[in-house]
Design a protein around this motif. Structure first.
Motif, PDB file in Angstrom:
ATOM      1  N   GLU A  26       9.167  45.961  50.439  1.00 47.02           N
ATOM      2  CA  GLU A  26       7.993  45.286  50.991  1.00 47.02           C
ATOM      3  C   GLU A  26       8.197  44.885  52.448  1.00 47.02           C
ATOM      4  O   GLU A  26       7.392  44.151  53.023  1.00 47.02           O
ATOM      5  N   ASN A  27       9.334  45.352  53.007  1.00 49.47           N
ATOM      6  CA  ASN A  27       9.654  45.107  54.418  1.00 49.47           C
ATOM      7  C   ASN A  27       9.757  43.615  54.770  1.00 49.47           C
ATOM      8  O   ASN A  27       9.348  43.196  55.847  1.00 49.47           O
ATOM      9  N   TRP A  28      10.294  42.854  53.842  1.00 49.56           N
ATOM     10  CA  TRP A  28      10.565  41.439  54.116  1.00 49.56           C
ATOM     11  C   TRP A  28      12.009  41.301  54.599  1.00 49.56           C
ATOM     12  O   TRP A  28      12.815  40.622  53.973  1.00 49.56           O
ATOM     13  N   VAL A  29      12.328  41.971  55.716  1.00 48.24           N
ATOM     14  CA  VAL A  29      13.708  41.923  56.206  1.00 48.24           C
ATOM     15  C   VAL A  29      13.752  40.976  57.401  1.00 48.24           C
ATOM     16  O   VAL A  29      13.802  41.389  58.556  1.00 48.24           O
ATOM     17  N   LEU A  30      13.693  39.700  57.130  1.00 50.77           N
ATOM     18  CA  LEU A  30      13.639  38.663  58.166  1.00 50.77           C
ATOM     19  C   LEU A  30      13.937  37.306  57.536  1.00 50.77           C
ATOM     20  O   LEU A  30      14.054  37.218  56.316  1.00 50.77           O
ATOM     21  N   PRO A  31      14.073  36.276  58.346  1.00 46.24           N
ATOM     22  CA  PRO A  31      14.476  35.005  57.741  1.00 46.24           C
ATOM     23  C   PRO A  31      13.314  34.205  57.162  1.00 46.24           C
ATOM     24  O   PRO A  31      13.211  32.995  57.340  1.00 46.24           O
ATOM     25  N   LEU A  32      12.442  34.835  56.454  1.00 42.20           N
ATOM     26  CA  LEU A  32      11.442  34.167  55.629  1.00 42.20           C
ATOM     27  C   LEU A  32      10.936  35.207  54.643  1.00 42.20           C
ATOM     28  O   LEU A  32      11.204  36.395  54.810  1.00 42.20           O
ATOM     29  N   GLY A  33      10.242  34.751  53.618  1.00 39.67           N
ATOM     30  CA  GLY A  33       9.728  35.709  52.660  1.00 39.67           C
ATOM     31  C   GLY A  33       9.893  35.238  51.232  1.00 39.67           C
ATOM     32  O   GLY A  33      10.354  34.133  50.978  1.00 39.67           O
ATOM     33  N   PRO A  34       9.486  36.115  50.291  1.00 42.20           N
ATOM     34  CA  PRO A  34       9.445  35.728  48.872  1.00 42.20           C
ATOM     35  C   PRO A  34      10.808  35.322  48.302  1.00 42.20           C
ATOM     36  O   PRO A  34      10.866  34.438  47.456  1.00 42.20           O
ATOM     37  N   ASN A  35      11.885  35.958  48.754  1.00 40.65           N
ATOM     38  CA  ASN A  35      13.193  35.574  48.215  1.00 40.65           C
ATOM     39  C   ASN A  35      13.607  34.183  48.685  1.00 40.65           C
ATOM     40  O   ASN A  35      14.211  33.418  47.929  1.00 40.65           O
ATOM     41  N   VAL A  36      13.274  33.868  49.940  1.00 43.45           N
ATOM     42  CA  VAL A  36      13.607  32.528  50.449  1.00 43.45           C
ATOM     43  C   VAL A  36      12.851  31.488  49.636  1.00 43.45           C
ATOM     44  O   VAL A  36      13.440  30.521  49.133  1.00 43.45           O
ATOM     45  N   ASN A  37      11.551  31.715  49.459  1.00 43.95           N
ATOM     46  CA  ASN A  37      10.751  30.765  48.677  1.00 43.95           C
ATOM     47  C   ASN A  37      11.217  30.719  47.219  1.00 43.95           C
ATOM     48  O   ASN A  37      11.318  29.643  46.626  1.00 43.95           O
ATOM     49  N   GLY A  38      11.502  31.891  46.664  1.00 43.54           N
ATOM     50  CA  GLY A  38      11.927  31.962  45.267  1.00 43.54           C
ATOM     51  C   GLY A  38      13.268  31.275  45.049  1.00 43.54           C
ATOM     52  O   GLY A  38      13.470  30.571  44.056  1.00 43.54           O
ATOM     53  N   PHE A  39      14.183  31.481  46.000  1.00 45.74           N
ATOM     54  CA  PHE A  39      15.508  30.865  45.892  1.00 45.74           C
ATOM     55  C   PHE A  39      15.390  29.338  45.966  1.00 45.74           C
ATOM     56  O   PHE A  39      16.026  28.608  45.198  1.00 45.74           O
ATOM     57  N   GLU A  40      14.539  28.871  46.863  1.00 43.83           N
ATOM     58  CA  GLU A  40      14.332  27.417  46.972  1.00 43.83           C
ATOM     59  C   GLU A  40      13.770  26.857  45.658  1.00 43.83           C
ATOM     60  O   GLU A  40      14.186  25.796  45.192  1.00 43.83           O
ATOM     61  N   LYS A  41      12.835  27.599  45.065  1.00 45.69           N
ATOM     62  CA  LYS A  41      12.265  27.160  43.768  1.00 45.69           C
ATOM     63  C   LYS A  41      13.353  27.107  42.701  1.00 45.69           C
ATOM     64  O   LYS A  41      13.432  26.161  41.915  1.00 45.69           O
ATOM     65  N   ASP A  42      14.202  28.154  42.670  1.00 46.39           N
ATOM     66  CA  ASP A  42      15.297  28.178  41.691  1.00 46.39           C
ATOM     67  C   ASP A  42      16.212  26.972  41.871  1.00 46.39           C
ATOM     68  O   ASP A  42      16.635  26.339  40.900  1.00 46.39           O
ATOM     69  N   LEU A  43      16.535  26.695  43.130  1.00 45.23           N
ATOM     70  CA  LEU A  43      17.423  25.559  43.411  1.00 45.23           C
ATOM     71  C   LEU A  43      16.762  24.244  43.007  1.00 45.23           C
ATOM     72  O   LEU A  43      17.391  23.365  42.414  1.00 45.23           O
ATOM     73  N   ILE A 221      28.342  29.675  43.967  1.00 44.78           N
ATOM     74  CA  ILE A 221      27.483  30.856  44.055  1.00 44.78           C
ATOM     75  C   ILE A 221      27.420  31.238  45.531  1.00 44.78           C
ATOM     76  O   ILE A 221      27.674  30.405  46.409  1.00 44.78           O
ATOM     77  N   THR A 222      27.077  32.483  45.786  1.00 42.37           N
ATOM     78  CA  THR A 222      27.086  32.940  47.178  1.00 42.37           C
ATOM     79  C   THR A 222      25.780  33.633  47.541  1.00 42.37           C
ATOM     80  O   THR A 222      25.078  34.157  46.680  1.00 42.37           O
ATOM     81  N   THR A 223      25.466  33.581  48.835  1.00 45.46           N
ATOM     82  CA  THR A 223      24.400  34.426  49.378  1.00 45.46           C
ATOM     83  C   THR A 223      25.015  35.306  50.467  1.00 45.46           C
ATOM     84  O   THR A 223      24.329  35.741  51.380  1.00 45.46           O
ATOM     85  N   SER A 224      26.303  35.526  50.381  1.00 54.19           N
ATOM     86  CA  SER A 224      27.199  36.130  51.384  1.00 54.19           C
ATOM     87  C   SER A 224      27.515  35.096  52.448  1.00 54.19           C
ATOM     88  O   SER A 224      28.664  34.875  52.805  1.00 54.19           O
ATOM     89  N   GLY A 225      26.543  34.468  52.983  1.00 57.91           N
ATOM     90  CA  GLY A 225      26.688  33.295  53.834  1.00 57.91           C
ATOM     91  C   GLY A 225      25.376  32.559  53.731  1.00 57.91           C
ATOM     92  O   GLY A 225      24.318  33.196  53.743  1.00 57.91           O
ATOM     93  N   GLY A 226      25.420  31.255  53.579  1.00 53.36           N
ATOM     94  CA  GLY A 226      24.161  30.516  53.459  1.00 53.36           C
ATOM     95  C   GLY A 226      24.420  29.090  53.023  1.00 53.36           C
ATOM     96  O   GLY A 226      25.551  28.713  52.720  1.00 53.36           O
ATOM     97  N   ILE A 268      17.036  38.604  52.831  1.00 55.39           N
ATOM     98  CA  ILE A 268      17.994  39.473  52.124  1.00 55.39           C
ATOM     99  C   ILE A 268      19.050  38.607  51.436  1.00 55.39           C
ATOM    100  O   ILE A 268      19.322  38.754  50.238  1.00 55.39           O
ATOM    101  N   SER A 269      19.628  37.678  52.207  1.00 55.85           N
ATOM    102  CA  SER A 269      20.631  36.774  51.630  1.00 55.85           C
ATOM    103  C   SER A 269      20.047  35.980  50.474  1.00 55.85           C
ATOM    104  O   SER A 269      20.704  35.773  49.449  1.00 55.85           O
ATOM    105  N   ALA A 270      18.810  35.529  50.653  1.00 56.00           N
ATOM    106  CA  ALA A 270      18.175  34.731  49.598  1.00 56.00           C
ATOM    107  C   ALA A 270      18.002  35.559  48.327  1.00 56.00           C
ATOM    108  O   ALA A 270      18.018  35.014  47.213  1.00 56.00           O
ATOM    109  N   GLY A 271      17.853  36.888  48.485  1.00 54.84           N
ATOM    110  CA  GLY A 271      17.786  37.766  47.312  1.00 54.84           C
ATOM    111  C   GLY A 271      19.094  37.718  46.528  1.00 54.84           C
ATOM    112  O   GLY A 271      19.089  37.695  45.285  1.00 54.84           O
TER     113      GLY A 271
END
Ligand SMILES: *Cc1c(COP(=O)(O)O)cnc(C)c1O
Length: 410
Positions: A26-43, A221-226, A268-271
């Protein structure tokens, strides 16, 4: 040669690539997007809403830091912002608390440098506070004395308190919060090593006004860095998000009214983070299992002690397992380097990675000019202790190898 046993390796659930592939698709290759929001919800589900659901059974302490964490209504308002590093989370916590040039911040001395470095980024001075022997974390009564002395010496109240949960061990946070409430100084918890640790049933990172988490490569847990910052409410979370994205104001053009930072977590990291959240419970269970095996197997080795929960109110995640050597313990090859270093070298020969305990910040050349309130505990631990392998890739066979290596080095 035996296969190398590393201190703590990251371990994937297998679901990470699904989230990453989706981001690419979906070309969400930047520092915002569904994974960032989804990861925050998970946390938020893990730390906040999952907690408030279970609130009836788990009654917690009532020693509120500015009455934020212990009132269930206020607790439920907490929000989490995903950031590019734990260090960034501590930095933005300080920024959000208004810590600035010429201020002082009380920081646990026995820690990794990332607890203290951000204090200098905002132009403030870290004032180091030593540990108590039970948890190895900030000594609440020494903190109290240190704050009184700072006020007497400078005429100014320190702006924040940064306790740390070393190796995942909860600090005596209710006592620290009492001191903080007495002086009305906000607490910023460095919970980078304590993902999933609890004190009296409540997750570390949710006690203070802010709590910093880390998802670096070797953390629980890791996001590679985060990292992430647990914020008291939606308003502060919005402010922190704004700081993390260059403080852009809502105008059609780029308008800035505050100095900003580029600290948002990449989509990507948030994924990776979303994938990791699907196995965080297993990671936690495994770290605690490793500790329990070491407990059994090290029990009959005289002179070697495993760092344990000092009481039933403490529930460490045992991110890293740590041992200390009693006085008089002889480790082979100790040429005056001390038991931990001799043991580290011996285990290295067996291809096992170990690590000295954190060298206290008040002993670090870079912080030699900073005030410090010292009782000898952290220096004593540094001279006697060693971290031994833990984590998802350390199973029964690896634990046996580590224990046998320790035995034969004595
Ligand atoms: C890892 C760590 C940090 C920093 O986290 P990063 O994500 O690596 O920036 C801060 N404090 C402590 C105690 C840590 O162990």
């Amino acid at each position: 040669m035996n296969e190398r046993i590393l201190l703590c390796l990251c371990h994937m659930s297998g679901k990470e690539m699904d989230f990453i592939n989706e981001a690419f698709a979906e070309n969400w290759v930047l520092p915002l997007g569904p994974n960032v929001n989804g990861f925050e919800k998970d946390l938020e589900h893990f730390f906040i809403s999952g907690e408030t659901d279970a609130k009836e059974e788990t009654t917690t302490v009532q020693a509120p830091d500015l009455k934020i964490s212990h009132d269930p209504t206020l607790f439920a308002q907490k929000r989490i912002v995903a950031l590019s590093a734990g260090t960034a989370a501590i930095h933005l916590g300080l920024v959000a608390l208004g810590v600035g040039h010429g201020d002082e911040v009380m920081v646990q001395s026995f820690t990794f440098s990332a607890s203290a470095n951000p204090v200098t980024y905002v132009g403030a001075t870290p004032v180091f506070v030593d540990s108590e022997p039970d948890t190895w974390n900030m000594d609440p009564s020494l903190l109290d004395e240190a704050i009184a002395d700072r006020i007497a010496k400078t005429g100014k109240k320190p702006k924040a308190i940064i306790p740390v949960y070393l190796y995942g061990m909860p600090a005596k946070i209710d006592e620290i919060l009492e001191v903080a409430a007495k002086w009305e100084i906000p607490v910023l918890e460095d919970s980078a090593e304590a993902f999933g640790s609890r004190y009296k049933g409540q997750y570390c990172g949710t006690f203070g006004r802010y709590g910093a988490l880390s998802f670096n490569g070797n953390k629980m847990i890791t996001t590679s860095g985060g990292g992430a910052l647990i914020c008291p409410d939606e308003g502060t979370a919005k402010l922190v998000t704004s700081y993390a994205t260059q403080s852009r104001e809502p105008y059609p053009w780029y308008q800035h009214e505050r100095i900003g930072y580029n600290y948002r977590l990449s989509n990507i990291s948030a994924g990776i983070g979303r994938g990791q959240m699907t196995i965080v419970d297993e990671h936690l269970a495994h770290h605690r299992y490793v500790q329990s095996r070491y407990r059994e197997l090290l029990a009959d080795i005289p002179g070697v002690e495993l760092h344990e929960n000092p009481g039933p109110e403490f529930d460490s995640n045992f991110w890293l397992c740590a041992i200390t050597f009693n006085d008089g313990v002889k480790v082979k090859g100790d040429d005056g380097c001390g038991a931990p270093e001799a043991m580290r070298r011996m285990l290295e020969k067996d291809n096992i990675e170990t690590r000295h305990l954190w060298k206290p910040m008040h002993l670090q050349p870079v912080f030699s000019g900073c005030p410090a309130y010292i009782n000898g505990i952290s220096e004593g631990l540094f001279n006697r202790g060693l971290c031994i392998p833990a984590g998802p890739y350390v199973g029964d066979a690896e634990i046996m190898r580590v224990v046998n290596s320790i035995k034969s080095a004595l």
